[in-house]
Design a protein around this motif. Sequence first.
Motif, PDB file in Angstrom:
ATOM      1  N   HIS A  10       0.531  -1.342  -0.269  1.00  0.00           N
ATOM      2  CA  HIS A  10      -0.091  -0.234  -0.276  1.00  0.00           C
ATOM      3  C   HIS A  10       1.212   1.090  -0.244  1.00  0.00           C
ATOM      4  O   HIS A  10       1.538   1.167   0.660  1.00  0.00           O
ATOM      5  CB  HIS A  10      -0.641   0.096   1.327  1.00  0.00           C
ATOM      6  CG  HIS A  10      -2.098   1.199   1.469  1.00  0.00           C
ATOM      7  ND1 HIS A  10      -1.827   2.044   2.176  1.00  0.00           N
ATOM      8  CD2 HIS A  10      -3.033   1.435   0.661  1.00  0.00           C
ATOM      9  CE1 HIS A  10      -2.408   3.801   1.736  1.00  0.00           C
ATOM     10  NE2 HIS A  10      -3.786   2.833   1.709  1.00  0.00           N
ATOM     11  N   GLY A  11       0.658   2.472  -0.433  1.00  0.00           N
ATOM     12  CA  GLY A  11       1.142   3.207  -0.946  1.00  0.00           C
ATOM     13  C   GLY A  11       1.289   4.112  -2.526  1.00  0.00           C
ATOM     14  O   GLY A  11      -0.020   3.913  -3.142  1.00  0.00           O
ATOM     15  N   PRO A  12       1.596   5.396  -2.393  1.00  0.00           N
ATOM     16  CA  PRO A  12       1.649   6.205  -2.941  1.00  0.00           C
ATOM     17  C   PRO A  12       2.011   5.854  -4.625  1.00  0.00           C
ATOM     18  O   PRO A  12       1.650   6.597  -4.952  1.00  0.00           O
ATOM     19  CB  PRO A  12       2.518   7.680  -2.871  1.00  0.00           C
ATOM     20  CG  PRO A  12       3.561   7.258  -1.746  1.00  0.00           C
ATOM     21  CD  PRO A  12       2.972   6.115  -1.004  1.00  0.00           C
ATOM     22  N   PRO A  51      -9.338  -5.528  -2.947  1.00  0.00           N
ATOM     23  CA  PRO A  51     -10.368  -5.207  -2.003  1.00  0.00           C
ATOM     24  C   PRO A  51     -10.050  -3.891  -0.482  1.00  0.00           C
ATOM     25  O   PRO A  51     -11.722  -3.412  -0.322  1.00  0.00           O
ATOM     26  CB  PRO A  51     -10.344  -6.377  -1.148  1.00  0.00           C
ATOM     27  CG  PRO A  51      -8.737  -7.070  -1.570  1.00  0.00           C
ATOM     28  CD  PRO A  51      -8.445  -6.343  -2.329  1.00  0.00           C
ATOM     29  N   ASP A  52      -9.511  -3.715  -0.670  1.00  0.00           N
ATOM     30  CA  ASP A  52      -9.255  -3.037   0.985  1.00  0.00           C
ATOM     31  C   ASP A  52      -8.429  -1.608   1.054  1.00  0.00           C
ATOM     32  O   ASP A  52      -7.723  -1.548   1.412  1.00  0.00           O
ATOM     33  CB  ASP A  52      -9.017  -4.120   1.820  1.00  0.00           C
ATOM     34  CG  ASP A  52      -8.026  -4.497   1.879  1.00  0.00           C
ATOM     35  OD1 ASP A  52      -6.878  -4.771   0.891  1.00  0.00           O
ATOM     36  OD2 ASP A  52      -7.692  -5.301   2.671  1.00  0.00           O
ATOM     37  N   GLY A  53      -8.097  -1.392  -0.776  1.00  0.00           N
ATOM     38  CA  GLY A  53      -7.112  -0.171  -0.662  1.00  0.00           C
ATOM     39  C   GLY A  53      -5.811  -0.829  -0.804  1.00  0.00           C
ATOM     40  O   GLY A  53      -4.802  -0.074  -1.060  1.00  0.00           O
ATOM     41  N   TRP A  54      -5.189  -2.102   0.092  1.00  0.00           N
ATOM     42  CA  TRP A  54      -3.885  -2.860  -0.425  1.00  0.00           C
ATOM     43  C   TRP A  54      -4.339  -3.502  -1.627  1.00  0.00           C
ATOM     44  O   TRP A  54      -5.253  -4.508  -1.872  1.00  0.00           O
ATOM     45  CB  TRP A  54      -3.917  -3.538   1.032  1.00  0.00           C
ATOM     46  CG  TRP A  54      -4.119  -2.931   1.914  1.00  0.00           C
ATOM     47  CD1 TRP A  54      -4.448  -2.131   3.232  1.00  0.00           C
ATOM     48  CD2 TRP A  54      -2.205  -2.925   2.761  1.00  0.00           C
ATOM     49  NE1 TRP A  54      -3.557  -1.541   3.435  1.00  0.00           N
ATOM     50  CE2 TRP A  54      -2.382  -1.776   3.440  1.00  0.00           C
ATOM     51  CE3 TRP A  54      -0.635  -3.523   2.665  1.00  0.00           C
ATOM     52  CZ2 TRP A  54      -1.482  -1.876   5.267  1.00  0.00           C
ATOM     53  CZ3 TRP A  54       0.063  -2.733   3.674  1.00  0.00           C
ATOM     54  CH2 TRP A  54      -0.516  -1.967   4.652  1.00  0.00           C
ATOM     55  N   PHE A  55      -2.920  -4.089  -2.025  1.00  0.00           N
ATOM     56  CA  PHE A  55      -2.510  -4.492  -3.129  1.00  0.00           C
ATOM     57  C   PHE A  55      -2.532  -5.715  -2.527  1.00  0.00           C
ATOM     58  O   PHE A  55      -1.128  -6.052  -2.492  1.00  0.00           O
ATOM     59  CB  PHE A  55      -2.155  -3.954  -4.415  1.00  0.00           C
ATOM     60  CG  PHE A  55      -0.557  -5.130  -5.497  1.00  0.00           C
ATOM     61  CD1 PHE A  55      -2.266  -5.526  -5.982  1.00  0.00           C
ATOM     62  CD2 PHE A  55      -0.083  -5.400  -5.960  1.00  0.00           C
ATOM     63  CE1 PHE A  55      -1.948  -6.161  -7.530  1.00  0.00           C
ATOM     64  CE2 PHE A  55       0.392  -5.977  -6.907  1.00  0.00           C
ATOM     65  CZ  PHE A  55      -0.745  -6.689  -7.249  1.00  0.00           C
ATOM     66  N   HIS A  56      -3.411  -6.800  -3.147  1.00  0.00           N
ATOM     67  CA  HIS A  56      -2.729  -8.359  -2.370  1.00  0.00           C
ATOM     68  C   HIS A  56      -2.054  -8.968  -3.841  1.00  0.00           C
ATOM     69  O   HIS A  56      -2.318  -9.285  -5.159  1.00  0.00           O
ATOM     70  CB  HIS A  56      -4.143  -9.051  -2.448  1.00  0.00           C
ATOM     71  CG  HIS A  56      -4.870  -8.343  -1.442  1.00  0.00           C
ATOM     72  ND1 HIS A  56      -6.250  -9.128  -0.218  1.00  0.00           N
ATOM     73  CD2 HIS A  56      -5.058  -7.310  -1.166  1.00  0.00           C
ATOM     74  CE1 HIS A  56      -6.663  -7.904   0.049  1.00  0.00           C
ATOM     75  NE2 HIS A  56      -5.728  -7.484   0.258  1.00  0.00           N
ATOM     76  N   THR A  57      -0.771  -9.113  -3.140  1.00  0.00           N
ATOM     77  CA  THR A  57      -0.818  -9.282  -4.336  1.00  0.00           C
ATOM     78  C   THR A  57      -0.036 -11.244  -4.914  1.00  0.00           C
ATOM     79  O   THR A  57       0.168 -11.255  -6.013  1.00  0.00           O
ATOM     80  CB  THR A  57       1.632  -9.123  -4.279  1.00  0.00           C
ATOM     81  OG1 THR A  57       2.135 -10.032  -3.295  1.00  0.00           O
ATOM     82  CG2 THR A  57       2.274  -8.067  -3.634  1.00  0.00           C
ATOM     83  N   ALA A  58      -0.217 -11.691  -3.915  1.00  0.00           N
ATOM     84  CA  ALA A  58      -0.331 -12.867  -4.652  1.00  0.00           C
ATOM     85  C   ALA A  58       1.117 -13.446  -4.736  1.00  0.00           C
ATOM     86  O   ALA A  58       1.163 -14.674  -5.096  1.00  0.00           O
ATOM     87  CB  ALA A  58      -1.291 -13.828  -5.536  1.00  0.00           C
ATOM     88  N   ASP A  59       1.628 -12.782  -4.262  1.00  0.00           N
ATOM     89  CA  ASP A  59       3.200 -13.415  -3.963  1.00  0.00           C
ATOM     90  C   ASP A  59       3.776 -13.921  -2.839  1.00  0.00           C
ATOM     91  O   ASP A  59       3.440 -13.657  -1.179  1.00  0.00           O
ATOM     92  CB  ASP A  59       3.796 -12.412  -3.961  1.00  0.00           C
ATOM     93  CG  ASP A  59       4.252 -11.812  -5.314  1.00  0.00           C
ATOM     94  OD1 ASP A  59       4.395 -12.832  -6.451  1.00  0.00           O
ATOM     95  OD2 ASP A  59       4.779 -10.346  -5.672  1.00  0.00           O
ATOM     96  N   LEU A  60       4.109 -14.850  -1.686  1.00  0.00           N
ATOM     97  CA  LEU A  60       4.661 -16.098  -0.832  1.00  0.00           C
ATOM     98  C   LEU A  60       5.938 -15.384  -0.698  1.00  0.00           C
ATOM     99  O   LEU A  60       6.700 -15.438  -0.814  1.00  0.00           O
ATOM    100  CB  LEU A  60       4.277 -17.213  -0.745  1.00  0.00           C
ATOM    101  CG  LEU A  60       2.938 -17.457  -1.255  1.00  0.00           C
ATOM    102  CD1 LEU A  60       2.824 -18.989  -1.567  1.00  0.00           C
ATOM    103  CD2 LEU A  60       1.876 -17.340  -0.164  1.00  0.00           C
TER     104      LEU A  60
END
Length: 543
Positions: A396-398, A416-425
């Motif tokens: 998350h960020g600018p 979904p919540d302003g955070w990018f869910h990268t799918a990286d582990l």
Amino acid sequence: MLDQNWREEVVIIAVPTAASVSDANRYRPPALTGLADLLDRQVRDHPHARALVVTEARAHLSYHALAALVEDVTGRLGGTGLRRGDAIGLVCANTAEFVVALLGATRAGLVVAPIDPTLPASQMSARIGAVGARAILLGPPAAGDAPVAQADVPSWNLRVDISPAGTATVELETGGPVVPPVRGARHDLSADDALVLFTAGTTDQAKMVPLTHANVAASVRDICATYELGPDDATVAVMPFFHSHGLFAALLASLASGGCVLLPGQGRFSADTFWDDMRAAAATWFTAVPAVHETLLDRSAVEYPGPQVVPVKFVRSCGAPLNTATQRALERTLGAPLLSVYGMTESAHQVTSEPLPQQGPLKHGSVGRSTGVDLRVVDDHGHPCPPGTQGEVWVHGPTVTRGYLADPGGTAQSFPDGWFHTADLGFLDEDGYLFLTGRIASLINRGGEKISPEYVEDILAGCPGVAEAAVFAIPDAVHGHRVGAAVVVEREGEGVGPEQILQYCRQRLSAFEVPDRLEVVAALPHTAEGGLDRRAVDALYAH
């Protein structure tokens, strides 16, 4: 907790620590608001400094000359009927034309969509239509490439000419002000947007990522600050500008900081000319994917001129996992730190980086610390994981995009919540260094055991004589999947066979992680950005 025997290696190497700015504590990243004012400070303060080194003649283009060409293109685009916030395609190799077209169009308030010039006509048309581009700025193809396929919208040829006397002119054939009706994702764009980039992948998989001028400015500032880039720095463009790696890290960060970029005469990276290009540019650093680093390392005994001739301060690696053996070998060869980086199109490229030596230790196997974004590693319920515990990486960020164009489902799933869910582990250590362990989608399920192909590939690549490895799932009626591997061996390691490699794996992997089938191949397929093409690997070997 991780059940794999991961090991971080903290490395302190003896390298020059002088940065572009003599007092690192006083370093200030460039002030800018986006692409439109990227050159303003340099034109004001250092108008005659080198901005670009271009063509096979390695002609110098100053910031003043570059800005004049940009203003010329901006003015000409103003008479075409395009309005602020309209999308325009940019199809060009890594040449002066790309730089002038990009900066001229964004200064005119247009949203630029750089597109791979080697795409076939059907994919080119699909991307142009999807983004809703009303015209294409068309530069020269790279040496040896076929002419760019014709698209369904007007293609306006742009050419930059630099005379032996050093004067530069630009020609732009717009063919009149008529533009076609708006299509595609045009209505999702605004004058706040600067770019639309396509993620890596085939046309049916690639997503459209809109990036605002504010996203661009934040990314460029973070990259400059991470490496303390300044007017004394120079680099050679290795990665293509139609992807975020080459565009942000090599081109935009260099120009924003007052440095210089050499654009290879062929319009793209050539290992044959690379070290001559580095010397001609007086380059202090470069950035590339691991496959390029492997190539340079393989050829270094014959071609590398030595650190006295090309005294780089650091080298940067991004786009795929970097084998630690390669990292160590290149650091020994170059006498400079090789910094691993984690980045993605959705975050305007850089998310984390290993620091410069004067800013912190290198931890081989990690991709460093956050360079300006909020970073989390979370469990299946979205709760932050303790240090050392594997989970999904969230950002998350600018620098992070607002979502995907024309893909509400993909946006809802990934943002979904302003955070990018990268799918990286991955996992964070106690010092905030990120260690990547794989992709959620690529996990191999072998009888209920979850196996990271990236982790197994890293082990395989550490085997003496192995140059590169790809691990994939083989369908199995009993276990669901079995583990398959294809490896490329080094020339001096041609005597290495599958059984020796598997024995190496058995000593370092759990039994269920050891490949059930391994074959030695001549080469592995890669994407345009240089990463392993997993879809192509599956098509070739996963059967």
